[in-house]
Motif scaffolding. Structure first.
Motif, PDB file in Angstrom:
ATOM      1  N   ALA A 151      50.832 -51.778  16.176  1.00 47.42           N
ATOM      2  CA  ALA A 151      49.446 -52.230  16.308  1.00 47.42           C
ATOM      3  C   ALA A 151      48.648 -51.238  17.155  1.00 47.42           C
ATOM      4  O   ALA A 151      47.540 -50.835  16.786  1.00 47.42           O
ATOM      5  CB  ALA A 151      49.399 -53.619  16.930  1.00 47.42           C
ATOM      6  N   ALA A 152      49.222 -50.839  18.291  1.00 44.31           N
ATOM      7  CA  ALA A 152      48.537 -49.896  19.177  1.00 44.31           C
ATOM      8  C   ALA A 152      48.297 -48.565  18.487  1.00 44.31           C
ATOM      9  O   ALA A 152      47.232 -47.945  18.641  1.00 44.31           O
ATOM     10  CB  ALA A 152      49.357 -49.694  20.451  1.00 44.31           C
ATOM     11  N   SER A 153      49.278 -48.110  17.692  1.00 42.05           N
ATOM     12  CA  SER A 153      49.141 -46.844  16.977  1.00 42.05           C
ATOM     13  C   SER A 153      47.992 -46.896  15.973  1.00 42.05           C
ATOM     14  O   SER A 153      47.183 -45.971  15.871  1.00 42.05           O
ATOM     15  CB  SER A 153      50.451 -46.513  16.268  1.00 42.05           C
ATOM     16  OG  SER A 153      50.324 -45.326  15.505  1.00 42.05           O
ATOM     17  N   TRP A 154      47.901 -48.008  15.226  1.00 45.18           N
ATOM     18  CA  TRP A 154      46.811 -48.146  14.250  1.00 45.18           C
ATOM     19  C   TRP A 154      45.472 -48.286  14.957  1.00 45.18           C
ATOM     20  O   TRP A 154      44.460 -47.726  14.517  1.00 45.18           O
ATOM     21  CB  TRP A 154      47.071 -49.341  13.337  1.00 45.18           C
ATOM     22  CG  TRP A 154      48.095 -49.071  12.279  1.00 45.18           C
ATOM     23  CD1 TRP A 154      49.373 -49.553  12.227  1.00 45.18           C
ATOM     24  CD2 TRP A 154      47.943 -48.231  11.122  1.00 45.18           C
ATOM     25  NE1 TRP A 154      50.020 -49.069  11.110  1.00 45.18           N
ATOM     26  CE2 TRP A 154      49.163 -48.261  10.406  1.00 45.18           C
ATOM     27  CE3 TRP A 154      46.891 -47.475  10.620  1.00 45.18           C
ATOM     28  CZ2 TRP A 154      49.364 -47.558   9.231  1.00 45.18           C
ATOM     29  CZ3 TRP A 154      47.077 -46.773   9.439  1.00 45.18           C
ATOM     30  CH2 TRP A 154      48.305 -46.810   8.753  1.00 45.18           C
ATOM     31  N   ILE A 196      50.533 -53.942  26.702  1.00 52.18           N
ATOM     32  CA  ILE A 196      51.363 -54.369  25.576  1.00 52.18           C
ATOM     33  C   ILE A 196      51.210 -53.356  24.444  1.00 52.18           C
ATOM     34  O   ILE A 196      50.096 -53.071  24.002  1.00 52.18           O
ATOM     35  CB  ILE A 196      50.962 -55.775  25.076  1.00 52.18           C
ATOM     36  CG1 ILE A 196      51.211 -56.814  26.170  1.00 52.18           C
ATOM     37  CG2 ILE A 196      51.727 -56.140  23.812  1.00 52.18           C
ATOM     38  CD1 ILE A 196      50.842 -58.225  25.770  1.00 52.18           C
ATOM     39  N   GLY A 197      52.348 -52.810  23.997  1.00 51.45           N
ATOM     40  CA  GLY A 197      52.315 -51.793  22.949  1.00 51.45           C
ATOM     41  C   GLY A 197      52.066 -50.403  23.487  1.00 51.45           C
ATOM     42  O   GLY A 197      52.313 -49.409  22.802  1.00 51.45           O
ATOM     43  N   VAL A 198      51.528 -50.326  24.717  1.00 54.15           N
ATOM     44  CA  VAL A 198      51.287 -49.074  25.430  1.00 54.15           C
ATOM     45  C   VAL A 198      51.545 -49.336  26.900  1.00 54.15           C
ATOM     46  O   VAL A 198      51.604 -50.498  27.335  1.00 54.15           O
ATOM     47  CB  VAL A 198      49.834 -48.567  25.240  1.00 54.15           C
ATOM     48  CG1 VAL A 198      49.573 -48.108  23.807  1.00 54.15           C
ATOM     49  CG2 VAL A 198      48.834 -49.657  25.639  1.00 54.15           C
ATOM     50  N   ASP A 199      51.709 -48.287  27.673  1.00 54.61           N
ATOM     51  CA  ASP A 199      51.861 -48.453  29.120  1.00 54.61           C
ATOM     52  C   ASP A 199      50.539 -48.936  29.724  1.00 54.61           C
ATOM     53  O   ASP A 199      49.463 -48.452  29.337  1.00 54.61           O
ATOM     54  CB  ASP A 199      52.268 -47.131  29.771  1.00 54.61           C
ATOM     55  CG  ASP A 199      53.674 -46.706  29.374  1.00 54.61           C
ATOM     56  OD1 ASP A 199      54.472 -47.599  29.011  1.00 54.61           O
ATOM     57  OD2 ASP A 199      53.957 -45.492  29.402  1.00 54.61           O
ATOM     58  N   GLN A 200      50.618 -49.861  30.659  1.00 56.21           N
ATOM     59  CA  GLN A 200      49.409 -50.374  31.287  1.00 56.21           C
ATOM     60  C   GLN A 200      48.681 -49.236  32.003  1.00 56.21           C
ATOM     61  O   GLN A 200      49.274 -48.451  32.732  1.00 56.21           O
ATOM     62  CB  GLN A 200      49.751 -51.489  32.284  1.00 56.21           C
ATOM     63  CG  GLN A 200      48.602 -52.425  32.627  1.00 56.21           C
ATOM     64  CD  GLN A 200      47.665 -51.839  33.662  1.00 56.21           C
ATOM     65  OE1 GLN A 200      48.061 -51.011  34.487  1.00 56.21           O
ATOM     66  NE2 GLN A 200      46.400 -52.247  33.625  1.00 56.21           N
ATOM     67  N   ASP A 201      47.367 -49.129  31.774  1.00 55.14           N
ATOM     68  CA  ASP A 201      46.593 -48.023  32.333  1.00 55.14           C
ATOM     69  C   ASP A 201      45.135 -48.469  32.428  1.00 55.14           C
ATOM     70  O   ASP A 201      44.429 -48.547  31.425  1.00 55.14           O
ATOM     71  CB  ASP A 201      46.722 -46.792  31.440  1.00 55.14           C
ATOM     72  CG  ASP A 201      46.116 -45.536  32.060  1.00 55.14           C
ATOM     73  OD1 ASP A 201      45.077 -45.654  32.730  1.00 55.14           O
ATOM     74  OD2 ASP A 201      46.669 -44.439  31.850  1.00 55.14           O
TER      75      ASP A 201
END
Length: 439
Positions: A337-340, A364-369
């Motif tokens: 999902a994050a990639s799309w 979620i799906g990526v590192d928190q930033d």
């Protein structure tokens, strides 16, 4: 060269008309594309153009031959007529006629009847502007915007476009609306964008009317007003604007009234059959989320979304992300999902940017930033009463002062992704939501 450039004539009421926009409308009437087939309407447009002058008559014949309107399609003969038009425009331009110089520049820009040459085109536009052609000011603005035959220069483009807009050129006002929305050559200002679109639409710009429908539908630069949104979309749709037709159909498809739903669904099906990308996008949303008279169909939705993605449509990327985030017909996969969402975000999709920012905010799906969360939420340009705006403010509130400064520097150093060269009809308009359902 992009179709945003224009060749013009003046109708019987002395109103400026974009000849190829009118010819394209005649073609849509003739073929029944985006509107009922109507040969009478086709003939009326062609007759009006034909009687303007020998040069315009030749343009008319060239278009008819090239497109097979009422005659056998013959590209070679069509080009012969364009060569004749170039001859007469040149004769008139050398005599000091600004409009003819502008129109000759257009032929060089498109390579119609003459060799395609952007530098020569720009030269004729400059001569036309010196001889008082407002349309040439507009065309020069577009040339500088894209670097066609002249060095690319956003600020000089804005100067030419403002001069044209101040002289009541609706196309120039429409482009300025786009620039204020993108923050290109000017400071980003959605309300200013709305003002320029309103000016252009009132002067007859179909593109601007469609843009107003979008802005009022989502509350971009003005207070959200669904009734007015529908009104502007209807105005543009009646002129054959397929984007307006697709969004108008979306309103109808969300209606509890079965007759309105059937009308909207038929409009969408017809537009999809004609390959309209906006209609395919709207159809995909209905198939994902469902409406009162249509259940979701995830398999069909994924097929359409993938088709959109293959075409490079940011909305397709975003909707695939939605399906993976919520497990709609596919397994939940937050990394996918994050990639799309990122692909959509980097293509300029405001919904993709907001979705990616949200994932960075919660990790979620990526590192928190927090910095990346704030950046992407801000790039989505949310209106002050939107969920994305509230999320952006919440992210900023929990940052330390040092991180806020880093986030501001990152925003300044990484402007919003652009969408390629400018073209009025090729603008990628992002996700349109009626407010009936959101994810």
């Amino acid at each position: 060269m992009d179709r945003a450039l224009k060749m013009v004539y003046y109708d019987d009421a002395k109103v400026e008309r974009d000849i190829f926009a009118q010819l394209s409308l005649a073609l849509r009437h003739f073929r029944g594309v985006g509107m009922p087939r109507d040969e009478v309407a086709t003939r009326k447009i062609l007759d009006q153009i034909h009687r303007q002058s020998r040069a315009f008559a030749a343009i008319c014949y060239g278009f008819m031959r090239s497109k097979g309107i009422g005659v056998a399609e013959d590209l070679g003969e069509g080009d012969q007529w364009y060569r004749e038009a170039a001859y007469w425009f040149r004769e008139e331009a050398l005599g000091g006629e600004g409009i003819s110089a502008n129109n000759l520049g257009y032929l060089y820009a498109k390579g119609l009847g003459v060799p395609e040459n952007s530098e020569t085109a720009a030269g004729w536009f400059e001569q036309a502007a010196e001889n008082g052609s407002v349309s040439a000011l507009y065309n020069l603005g577009v040339c500088y915007l894209n670097g066609w035959g002249v060095p690319q220069d956003d600020e000089l483009a804005v100067d030419f476009l403002r001069r044209a807009s101040d002289a009541n050129d609706p196309s120039a006002a429409s482009v300025l609306a786009y620039l204020y929305l993108e923050g290109r050559g000017v400071k980003r200002d959605p309300s200013k964008s709305f003002e320029y679109n309103l000016r252009a639409a009132r002067a007859g710009s179909v593109e601007a009317a469609s843009a107003l429908g979008y802005a009022l539908g989502v509350g971009l630069g003005a207070e959200r007003n669904i009734a007015e949104s529908i009104s502007w979309f209807e105005m543009a749709a009646n002129e054959g604007d397929t984007y307006a037709q697709a969004n108008l159909a979306m309103y109808f498809c969300h209606s509890p009234d079965l007759k309105l739903f059937n009308r909207g669904w038929t409009m969408l099906m017809n537009a999809c059959d004609q390959g309209d990308i906006s209609a395919k996008y709207q159809m995909t949303q209905i198939l994902i989320f469902g409406v009162a008279h249509r259940e979701p169909d995830y398999a069909a939705a994924l097929d359409l979304a993938m088709d959109l993605a293959e075409l490079g449509h940011p909305g397709g990327y975003h909707l695939i992300g939605v399906m993976y985030e919520h497990g709609l017909g596919v397994p939940v996969d937050m990394s996918r999902a994050a990639s799309w969402y990122e692909r959509a975000a980097r293509k300029g999709s405001s919904n993709g940017q907001a979705a990616l920012g949200r994932l960075y905010a919660i990790g979620i799906g990526v590192d928190q930033d927090n910095i990346m969360a704030y950046y992407w939420l801000r790039m989505s340009a949310p209106s002050s009463n939107s969920q994305a705006y509230r999320e952006m403010e919440a992210v900023r509130a929990r940052m330390k002062d040092g991180d806020r400064k880093k986030a501001d520097r990152y925003v300044n150093d990484n402007p919003a992704p652009r969408r390629g060269s400018f073209g009025l009809k090729s603008l990628e308009k992002d996700v349109f939501k009626t407010g009936k359902r959101s994810v």
